[in-house]
Design a protein around this motif. Structure first.
Motif, short mmCIF file in Angstrom:
data_model
loop_
_atom_site.label_atom_id
_atom_site.label_comp_id
_atom_site.label_asym_id
_atom_site.label_seq_id
_atom_site.Cartn_x
_atom_site.Cartn_y
_atom_site.Cartn_z
N GLY A 285 -7.71 13.96 -7.05
CA GLY A 285 -7.51 12.41 -7.91
C GLY A 285 -8.08 11.28 -6.88
N LEU A 286 -7.49 10.43 -6.86
CA LEU A 286 -7.76 9.08 -6.20
C LEU A 286 -6.83 8.69 -5.22
CD1 LEU A 286 -9.76 7.44 -9.43
CD2 LEU A 286 -10.88 8.58 -7.26
N ILE A 287 -7.39 7.70 -4.23
CA ILE A 287 -6.27 7.06 -3.42
C ILE A 287 -6.91 5.87 -2.69
CG2 ILE A 287 -6.76 8.35 -1.30
CD1 ILE A 287 -3.54 8.48 -0.95
N GLY A 314 9.92 13.37 -8.04
CA GLY A 314 10.69 13.38 -7.16
C GLY A 314 10.49 12.15 -5.88
N LYS A 315 11.31 11.62 -5.17
CA LYS A 315 10.91 10.58 -4.23
C LYS A 315 10.18 11.22 -2.98
CE LYS A 315 14.27 7.09 -6.00
NZ LYS A 315 15.37 6.41 -5.54
N VAL A 316 10.46 12.42 -2.78
CA VAL A 316 9.87 13.07 -1.70
C VAL A 316 8.58 13.00 -1.44
CG1 VAL A 316 10.08 14.97 0.00
CG2 VAL A 316 12.16 14.38 -1.54
N ILE A 317 7.95 13.37 -2.41
CA ILE A 317 6.32 13.43 -2.59
C ILE A 317 5.73 12.09 -2.67
CG2 ILE A 317 4.41 13.95 -4.16
CD1 ILE A 317 5.69 16.83 -4.80
N GLN A 318 6.27 11.11 -3.29
CA GLN A 318 5.80 9.82 -3.36
C GLN A 318 5.95 9.31 -1.93
OE1 GLN A 318 7.69 7.65 -6.45
NE2 GLN A 318 5.98 6.13 -6.30
N PHE A 321 3.49 10.16 0.84
CA PHE A 321 2.10 9.29 0.54
C PHE A 321 2.14 8.25 1.35
CE2 PHE A 321 0.62 12.60 -2.65
CZ PHE A 321 -0.61 12.87 -2.24
N ASN A 322 3.43 7.54 0.78
CA ASN A 322 3.66 6.07 0.97
C ASN A 322 3.88 5.97 2.53
OD1 ASN A 322 3.12 4.85 -1.58
ND2 ASN A 322 5.48 5.09 -2.14
N GLU A 323 4.45 6.72 3.25
CA GLU A 323 4.71 6.88 4.46
C GLU A 323 3.60 6.75 5.39
OE1 GLU A 323 7.80 9.57 5.85
OE2 GLU A 323 9.56 8.31 5.25
N VAL A 324 2.66 7.69 5.19
CA VAL A 324 1.62 7.89 5.79
C VAL A 324 0.57 6.75 5.74
CG1 VAL A 324 -0.64 9.16 6.10
CG2 VAL A 324 1.46 10.31 5.64
N TYR A 325 0.63 6.22 4.56
CA TYR A 325 -0.30 4.99 4.19
C TYR A 325 0.37 3.70 4.92
CZ TYR A 325 -3.49 1.83 1.66
OH TYR A 325 -4.34 0.92 1.30
N LYS A 326 1.61 3.55 4.85
CA LYS A 326 2.20 2.44 5.61
C LYS A 326 2.17 2.60 7.17
CE LYS A 326 5.60 1.00 2.18
NZ LYS A 326 6.89 0.75 1.94
N THR A 374 -2.67 14.44 4.40
CA THR A 374 -2.86 13.04 4.34
C THR A 374 -3.33 12.13 5.46
OG1 THR A 374 -1.37 13.19 2.56
CG2 THR A 374 -2.12 10.91 3.00
N MET A 375 -2.55 12.55 6.50
CA MET A 375 -2.89 11.75 7.84
C MET A 375 -4.53 11.88 8.18
SD MET A 375 -1.30 10.07 10.32
CE MET A 375 0.33 10.57 10.39
N LEU A 376 -4.84 13.11 8.02
CA LEU A 376 -6.22 13.36 8.48
C LEU A 376 -7.30 12.64 7.70
CD1 LEU A 376 -6.14 17.33 8.90
CD2 LEU A 376 -6.37 15.43 10.68
N ILE A 377 -6.65 12.40 6.36
CA ILE A 377 -7.94 11.41 5.35
C ILE A 377 -7.85 10.18 6.03
CG2 ILE A 377 -8.02 10.34 3.27
CD1 ILE A 377 -7.06 12.95 1.88
#
Length: 432
Positions: A285-287, A314-318, A321-326, A374-377
Motif C-alpha cells: 500500500g502507501l504510507i 481493531g485498534k491494535v494494528i492501527q 503503525f501510529n506508535e512507530v510513526y509518532k 515498520t520501524m525499519l522503514i
C-alpha cells in the motif's frame, strides 16, 4: 400480615409461556437487522455485489436525499441469469460457497447470501434491473417482496449488460432505526462516503483489472453533486490522486513489507501441536514519509484491508503503525493504505454478519513483527533524510537497529534503536 393471592403466585411454565418456534417472517426480520445495521452497511453490500459480479464500471452509487429516499447502485457486471430470478434475494442463497468448509478458501466479498434478502426486509422496496450478455440490450425489472421472494418479473426495459439495484426508504419497517437515521442522516452519509473511499482505494484498484467508481448525492429539492469519482486505473496511487488530488502523493511512499508470523504457543497447545509452519505475510500500500510536516493532524486517512477486503482492524494494528510513526514525528499521524496479504487459513472472515470484523490467527506475533518492519522503514527514511542534509552544514555518521528476541515466543521481538552519532551543525558538537 397475610400475603395476597397475587403475592403468593409462583411463576410456572404456563405463566411464562411455552417454548415454541418463532415464525419464519419474524426470524427473517430479526436476523436481517443484524446484517444491515446502518446506511454504510447497506451501501457496502450493494457495492460488493457489483465487484463480485465482475463489474469494471460502477457507473453510479446514487443517494437521493443522503439515502433517506433511495440508494441506487448501477454496474456493468455479468447480470443475473433468468434461472436465478426466483432465488437472487432469498435468505442464504449464494453462488459463492456450497459448504462450511469453503469458508477457509473464500476470496469473494460476499458469501453468506444475506444482503439482498435483508435489504428487502428492512426497506420499503427493492427493485433490480438486470441484463446478461445474451439478453442485452433488453433488461428485466425484478420486483421483490419483504421476504426476498420475486413478486414480478414481467416488465422489460432497455439495459446494457449489468445490474441496477434500487433500495427505497431504508429502515422504514423499523421506526426507531429510521428515526435515528433521519436525525443523524448527514453524519451517517459521511460514514457511508468514507467507507466508499476505502473501496475506491484498494478493491477498485485491484479487482477486475480496475473498476471505475462514481458516487453522487441529490438532496431533497437540491441539485445532484458528485461526491467521489475514480478513473478505473489499477493503481492505488491513481485512486489517491482521484480522491484527494496530486498533492496527496507528495509526502507518501510505497508500503512494501514481507515477514513471517510464527504460531503463538497458546494456539499450538489448543491444536495439540509442538510446532507449525510460519505464516508468510505481505503488507502492500502507501504510507506517509518520515519528514517534518509529512504526516497529518488526525487519523482520518487510514485504511486497512485483509486480502483486499476493507475491514475494522481493531485498534491494535492501527496503534502499531501510529506508535512507530509518532516515535519519529511526534503529534502527527501517517496516511495509511495497508493491505495485509496472507493465506486464507490464517484469518477468519465469518465473524460478524457485515463481515467488517476479521480475526487474525497469532495476532500478537503479527503485531510485533509489523512493528519491527515498520520501524525499519522509517529508520531507512531517517538515514536518507540526514544524509541529504550533510551538504547543508550538518554532520551525520550512523545509527544501528537491534532486535531483542526473548525465549518465550519465537516472534516476541521488540525493536531497540541505538543512535551512535546524530546530526548536528558543523562545528557545534553538543558534547564538549
Amino acid at each position: 400480615m397475610a400475603r395476597s393471592s397475587h403475592d403468593s403466585e409462583e411463576p410456572t411454565a404456563l405463566s411464562q409461556g411455552s417454548i415454541r418456534a418463532i415464525d419464519g417472517h419474524s426470524v427473517h426480520r430479526i436476523t436481517s437487522g443484524q446484517v444491515v445495521i446502518d446506511l454504510q452497511t447497506a451501501v457496502k453490500e450493494l457495492v460488493e455485489n457489483s465487484l463480485d459480479a465482475g463489474a469494471t464500471n460502477i457507473a453510479e452509487v446514487r443517494f437521493l436525499n443522503y439515502g433517506l429516499k433511495t440508494i441506487e447502485v448501477v454496474d456493468n457486471g455479468c447480470g443475473i441469469a433468468p434461472k436465478d430470478y426466483e432465488s437472487v434475494a432469498l435468505k442464504h442463497h449464494t453462488s459463492k460457497l456450497a459448504a462450511f468448509e469453503d469458508l477457509s478458501t473464500v476470496l469473494t466479498f460476499g458469501f453468506r447470501g444475506e444482503a439482498l434478502s435483508s435489504l428487502c426486509a428492512l426497506s420499503d422496496g427493492v427493485t433490480l434491473t438486470t441484463a446478461t450478455v445474451n439478453e442485452a440490450p433488453m433488461g428485466t425489472i425484478l420486483e421483490m417482496d419483504r421476504n426476498g421472494k420475486l413478486r414480478n418479473s414481467n416488465s422489460k426495459i432497455a439495459r446494457q449488460r449489468g445490474t441496477t439495484v434500487a433500495v427505497s426508504s431504508i429502515f422504514k419497517p423499523l421506526p426507531v432505526r429510521r428515526k435515528e437515521l433521519e436525525r443523524n442522516v448527514k453524519r451517517e452519509f459521511g460514514k457511508a462516503l468514507n467507507l466508499l473511499y476505502a473501496y475506491a482505494l484498494v478493491p477498485c484498484a485491484s479487482e477486475n483489472r480496475g473498476v471505475r467508481l462514481a458516487v453522487s448525492n441529490q438532496p431533497e429539492g437540491g441539485r445532484k453533486t458528485v461526491q467521489l469519482k475514480t478513473n478505473g486505473i489499477p493503481s492505488v496511487k491513481a485512486s489517491v490522486t482521484a480522491l484527494w488530488g496530486t498533492k496527496a502523493l507528495d509526502n507518501v511512499v510505497d508500503l512494501d513489507l514481507s515477514f513471517d508470523v510464527h504460531t503463538e504457543k497458546s494456539v499450538l497447545r489448543r491444536l495439540e501441536q509442538e510446532s507449525a509452519d510460519a505464516t508468510p505475510v505481505k503488507v502492500r500500500g502507501l504510507i506517509s514519509k518520515f519528514a517534518v510536516g509529512a504526516g497529518r493532524t488526525g487519523s482520518d486517512r487510514q485504511y486497512f484491508y485483509i486480502n483486499g477486503r476493507p475491514c475494522n482492524p481493531g485498534k491494535v494494528i492501527q496503534k502499531a503503525f501510529n506508535e512507530v510513526y509518532k516515535s519519529f514525528s511526534a503529534g502527527q499521524f501517517p496516511l495509511i493504505v495497508a493491505d495485509f496479504i496472507l493465506p486464507t487459513r490464517a484469518c477468519d472472515v465469518n465473524v460478524s454478519p457485515d463481515k467488517r470484523t476479521i480475526f487474525l490467527h497469532s495476532e500478537q506475533n503479527l503485531i510485533q513483527a509489523l512493528k519491527v518492519q515498520t520501524m525499519l522503514i522509517f529508520l531507512y527514511s531517517f538515514s536518507h533524510a540526514f544524509k541529504d542534509s550533510i551538504g547543508r552544514g550538518f554532520c551525520f555518521v550512523s545509527f544501528d537497529v537491534r532486535c531483542w528476541q526473548s525465549t518465550n515466543a519465537a516472534t516476541d521481538i521488540a525493536p531497540f534503536v541505538y543512535v551512535k552519532n546524530f546530526a548536528y551543525p558543523k562545528g557545534k558538537h553538543p558534547i564538549r
